[in-house]
Write a protein that holds these residues in place. Structure first.
Motif, PDB file in Angstrom:
ATOM      1  N   ILE A 159      31.850  58.543  42.020  1.00 35.80           N
ATOM      2  CA  ILE A 159      33.291  58.328  42.202  1.00 35.80           C
ATOM      3  C   ILE A 159      33.828  57.736  40.903  1.00 35.80           C
ATOM      4  O   ILE A 159      33.613  56.565  40.592  1.00 35.80           O
ATOM      5  N   SER A 160      34.508  58.564  40.129  1.00 34.51           N
ATOM      6  CA  SER A 160      35.104  58.116  38.868  1.00 34.51           C
ATOM      7  C   SER A 160      36.481  57.533  39.166  1.00 34.51           C
ATOM      8  O   SER A 160      37.275  58.132  39.892  1.00 34.51           O
ATOM      9  N   VAL A 161      36.770  56.367  38.592  1.00 38.30           N
ATOM     10  CA  VAL A 161      37.967  55.602  38.970  1.00 38.30           C
ATOM     11  C   VAL A 161      38.987  55.600  37.832  1.00 38.30           C
ATOM     12  O   VAL A 161      38.678  55.195  36.710  1.00 38.30           O
ATOM     13  N   ASP A 162      40.193  56.008  38.145  1.00 35.23           N
ATOM     14  CA  ASP A 162      41.301  55.979  37.181  1.00 35.23           C
ATOM     15  C   ASP A 162      42.018  54.637  37.334  1.00 35.23           C
ATOM     16  O   ASP A 162      43.169  54.561  37.770  1.00 35.23           O
ATOM     17  N   TYR A 163      41.319  53.571  36.961  1.00 30.99           N
ATOM     18  CA  TYR A 163      41.856  52.217  37.130  1.00 30.99           C
ATOM     19  C   TYR A 163      43.061  51.993  36.203  1.00 30.99           C
ATOM     20  O   TYR A 163      43.249  52.676  35.198  1.00 30.99           O
ATOM     21  N   ARG A 164      43.860  51.002  36.567  1.00 31.53           N
ATOM     22  CA  ARG A 164      45.057  50.707  35.791  1.00 31.53           C
ATOM     23  C   ARG A 164      44.677  50.052  34.456  1.00 31.53           C
ATOM     24  O   ARG A 164      43.756  49.242  34.392  1.00 31.53           O
ATOM     25  N   LEU A 165      45.423  50.440  33.413  1.00 32.35           N
ATOM     26  CA  LEU A 165      45.036  50.119  32.047  1.00 32.35           C
ATOM     27  C   LEU A 165      45.889  49.004  31.437  1.00 32.35           C
ATOM     28  O   LEU A 165      47.073  48.835  31.770  1.00 32.35           O
ATOM     29  N   ALA A 166      45.274  48.269  30.519  1.00 30.08           N
ATOM     30  CA  ALA A 166      45.968  47.259  29.722  1.00 30.08           C
ATOM     31  C   ALA A 166      46.685  47.963  28.555  1.00 30.08           C
ATOM     32  O   ALA A 166      46.298  49.070  28.173  1.00 30.08           O
ATOM     33  N   PRO A 167      47.677  47.331  27.959  1.00 29.96           N
ATOM     34  CA  PRO A 167      48.199  45.993  28.262  1.00 29.96           C
ATOM     35  C   PRO A 167      49.220  45.951  29.392  1.00 29.96           C
ATOM     36  O   PRO A 167      49.655  44.873  29.777  1.00 29.96           O
ATOM     37  N   GLU A 168      49.602  47.122  29.920  1.00 29.84           N
ATOM     38  CA  GLU A 168      50.579  47.118  31.010  1.00 29.84           C
ATOM     39  C   GLU A 168      50.022  46.396  32.232  1.00 29.84           C
ATOM     40  O   GLU A 168      50.780  45.749  32.968  1.00 29.84           O
ATOM     41  N   HIS A 169      48.728  46.515  32.444  1.00 27.69           N
ATOM     42  CA  HIS A 169      48.060  45.844  33.567  1.00 27.69           C
ATOM     43  C   HIS A 169      46.916  45.012  32.994  1.00 27.69           C
ATOM     44  O   HIS A 169      45.874  45.546  32.650  1.00 27.69           O
ATOM     45  N   ARG A 170      47.139  43.737  32.891  1.00 26.98           N
ATOM     46  CA  ARG A 170      46.153  42.865  32.255  1.00 26.98           C
ATOM     47  C   ARG A 170      45.120  42.372  33.271  1.00 26.98           C
ATOM     48  O   ARG A 170      45.224  42.608  34.473  1.00 26.98           O
ATOM     49  N   TRP A 171      44.120  41.673  32.732  1.00 25.39           N
ATOM     50  CA  TRP A 171      43.056  41.085  33.536  1.00 25.39           C
ATOM     51  C   TRP A 171      43.658  40.269  34.668  1.00 25.39           C
ATOM     52  O   TRP A 171      44.642  39.572  34.462  1.00 25.39           O
ATOM     53  N   PRO A 172      43.081  40.335  35.869  1.00 31.05           N
ATOM     54  CA  PRO A 172      41.863  41.064  36.249  1.00 31.05           C
ATOM     55  C   PRO A 172      42.128  42.394  36.966  1.00 31.05           C
ATOM     56  O   PRO A 172      41.314  42.830  37.776  1.00 31.05           O
ATOM     57  N   THR A 173      43.286  43.029  36.692  1.00 34.52           N
ATOM     58  CA  THR A 173      43.681  44.204  37.467  1.00 34.52           C
ATOM     59  C   THR A 173      42.614  45.292  37.478  1.00 34.52           C
ATOM     60  O   THR A 173      42.265  45.828  38.539  1.00 34.52           O
ATOM     61  N   ALA A 174      42.087  45.653  36.308  1.00 41.38           N
ATOM     62  CA  ALA A 174      41.113  46.749  36.245  1.00 41.38           C
ATOM     63  C   ALA A 174      39.880  46.434  37.082  1.00 41.38           C
ATOM     64  O   ALA A 174      39.380  47.289  37.828  1.00 41.38           O
ATOM     65  N   ALA A 175      39.379  45.209  36.967  1.00 44.45           N
ATOM     66  CA  ALA A 175      38.199  44.822  37.752  1.00 44.45           C
ATOM     67  C   ALA A 175      38.508  44.865  39.245  1.00 44.45           C
ATOM     68  O   ALA A 175      37.683  45.316  40.057  1.00 44.45           O
ATOM     69  N   GLU A 176      39.688  44.410  39.631  1.00 42.12           N
ATOM     70  CA  GLU A 176      40.054  44.434  41.045  1.00 42.12           C
ATOM     71  C   GLU A 176      40.179  45.872  41.562  1.00 42.12           C
ATOM     72  O   GLU A 176      39.859  46.149  42.723  1.00 42.12           O
ATOM     73  N   ASP A 177      40.624  46.783  40.687  1.00 45.75           N
ATOM     74  CA  ASP A 177      40.702  48.186  41.088  1.00 45.75           C
ATOM     75  C   ASP A 177      39.309  48.764  41.359  1.00 45.75           C
ATOM     76  O   ASP A 177      39.111  49.483  42.345  1.00 45.75           O
ATOM     77  N   ILE A 178      38.347  48.468  40.488  1.00 49.37           N
ATOM     78  CA  ILE A 178      36.985  48.976  40.704  1.00 49.37           C
ATOM     79  C   ILE A 178      36.388  48.369  41.975  1.00 49.37           C
ATOM     80  O   ILE A 178      35.730  49.068  42.761  1.00 49.37           O
ATOM     81  N   PHE A 179      36.644  47.104  42.193  1.00 56.40           N
ATOM     82  CA  PHE A 179      36.152  46.451  43.410  1.00 56.40           C
ATOM     83  C   PHE A 179      36.780  47.093  44.647  1.00 56.40           C
ATOM     84  O   PHE A 179      36.094  47.360  45.654  1.00 56.40           O
ATOM     85  N   ALA A 180      38.089  47.386  44.587  1.00 57.85           N
ATOM     86  CA  ALA A 180      38.762  48.010  45.724  1.00 57.85           C
ATOM     87  C   ALA A 180      38.180  49.391  46.025  1.00 57.85           C
ATOM     88  O   ALA A 180      37.996  49.760  47.198  1.00 57.85           O
ATOM     89  N   VAL A 181      37.873  50.154  44.980  1.00 56.93           N
ATOM     90  CA  VAL A 181      37.292  51.476  45.207  1.00 56.93           C
ATOM     91  C   VAL A 181      35.871  51.345  45.760  1.00 56.93           C
ATOM     92  O   VAL A 181      35.434  52.168  46.575  1.00 56.93           O
ATOM     93  N   THR A 182      35.144  50.322  45.337  1.00 59.84           N
ATOM     94  CA  THR A 182      33.808  50.089  45.889  1.00 59.84           C
ATOM     95  C   THR A 182      33.901  49.787  47.386  1.00 59.84           C
ATOM     96  O   THR A 182      33.095  50.292  48.185  1.00 59.84           O
ATOM     97  N   GLN A 183      34.889  49.003  47.774  1.00 56.97           N
ATOM     98  CA  GLN A 183      35.111  48.749  49.199  1.00 56.97           C
ATOM     99  C   GLN A 183      35.471  50.042  49.927  1.00 56.97           C
ATOM    100  O   GLN A 183      34.975  50.308  51.034  1.00 56.97           O
ATOM    101  N   TRP A 184      36.325  50.845  49.303  1.00 55.02           N
ATOM    102  CA  TRP A 184      36.729  52.124  49.892  1.00 55.02           C
ATOM    103  C   TRP A 184      35.516  53.047  50.052  1.00 55.02           C
ATOM    104  O   TRP A 184      35.360  53.712  51.081  1.00 55.02           O
ATOM    105  N   ALA A 185      34.652  53.065  49.038  1.00 51.24           N
ATOM    106  CA  ALA A 185      33.460  53.917  49.095  1.00 51.24           C
ATOM    107  C   ALA A 185      32.552  53.512  50.247  1.00 51.24           C
ATOM    108  O   ALA A 185      31.993  54.368  50.953  1.00 51.24           O
TER     109      ALA A 185
END
Length: 308
Positions: free
Chosen positions: A109-135
């Motif tokens: 499952i490849s994740v198109d997480y939200r990118l910096a600098p528009e979305h700063r820390w910890p958004t990207a990590a939280e996106d991967i965690f959310a997809v892991t929960q979804w998986a």
């Protein structure tokens, strides 16, 4: 330690062609990197590939699911692409994810997480965690095994995978069976021996790597948080790790330090070291060393998931 012969023949071209991202905005850097990506007209076949959307805090993000042929439930690898937290996407890592899906084999499952600098820390990590929960919640319909979920990524994505493993442990799940860390960005320390040796002239130079951290985690105090720099974390009770190290990489030493710290914390850790490699080499399909690294890393991960 010598540079891989194929890389040695390309390194000047690679290095001189790397855009000066540190002089750009995030959008400009994204456009510059995207312009260099040449789509493969004959992508590696995978039995089933499909794009989906996953709800996250503040919206939804895209994912791409790759499933190789199998009559049995397969392990699942939630994958975070590299790109300094700022660029790359599902398409830039499509070839790598297809190859990993077939080699492991696993549902990737490849994740198109939200990118910096528009979305700063910890958004990207939280996106991967959310997809892991979804998986974990959708494993059966994906043809996957919820008891064998791994997280993985290259470079900045390696950071996000390592952080997701920490988040899953700290928040009581989902259960993560393994982590695959390909030359990961682990700590914002730009004065290691490998930075001094390879921070110039070996692709992905030090100014670019510093700029990535500035875009994603601009506040220096935040960089001490374990969810930004996993080397600051208590690493006990984490899932087994496969760590790929490139010998001619500014990030080599932080990868070594993290592997050492995982072992010291009692985490089973396999290292796949490629002394002749440079940062990012596994996404360069013209290189024989890239395919050997993919095979070794996939075998190591499959072994962990088989014997977990």
């Amino acid at each position: 330690m010598t540079l891989d012969p194929q890389i040695a023949g390309l390194i000047d071209t690679l290095d001189s062609g790397f855009p000066p991202v540190e002089t750009m905005t995030g959008a400009q850097a994204r456009a510059a990197i995207r312009s260099r990506v040449v789509p493969n007209p004959n992508p590696e076949p995978v039995s089933h590939v499909a794009d989906h959307r996953v709800d996250v805090t503040g919206g939804s993000i895209g994912i791409r699911v790759y499933r190789p042929t199998s009559n049995d439930p397969l392990p699942i690898l939630v994958y975070a692409h590299g790109g300094g937290f700022v660029f790359c996407d599902l398409d830039s890592h499509d070839g790598l994810c297809r190859n990993l899906a077939n080699l492991i084999p696993a549902v990737v499952i490849s994740v198109d997480y939200r990118l910096a600098p528009e979305h700063r820390w910890p958004t990207a990590a939280e996106d991967i965690f959310a997809v892991t929960q979804w998986a974990a919640a959708h494993a059966a319909e994906l043809g996957g095994d919820a008891a064998r979920i791994a997280v993985g990524g290259d470079s900045a994505g390696g950071n996000l995978a390592a952080v997701t493993a920490l988040m899953a442990r700290d928040h009581g799940g989902p259960a993560v069976a393994a982590q695959l860390l390909l030359y990961p960005m682990i700590a914002a320390d730009f004065d290691t021996a490998s930075y001094r040796l390879f921070g110039r002239g070996f692709y992905n130079p030090r100014p670019a790597l510093q700029w990535y951290w500035d875009q994603y985690v601009p506040a220096l105090e935040d960089r001490q948080h374990p969810y930004a720099s996993p080397l600051q974390a208590d690493l006990k009770a984490l899932p087994p790790a496969v760590v790929v190290l490139a010998g001619h990489d500014p990030l080599r030493d932080e990868g070594i330090y993290y592997a050492d710290a995982l072992i010291a914390a009692g985490v089973p850790t396999s290292r796949c070291s490629f002394d002749g490699g440079i940062h990012g080499f596994m996404t360069m399909p013209m290189l024989d060393i890239a395919h050997e690294a993919r095979r070794q890393a996939s075998r190591s991960l499959a072994d962990v998931l088989r014997h977990g």
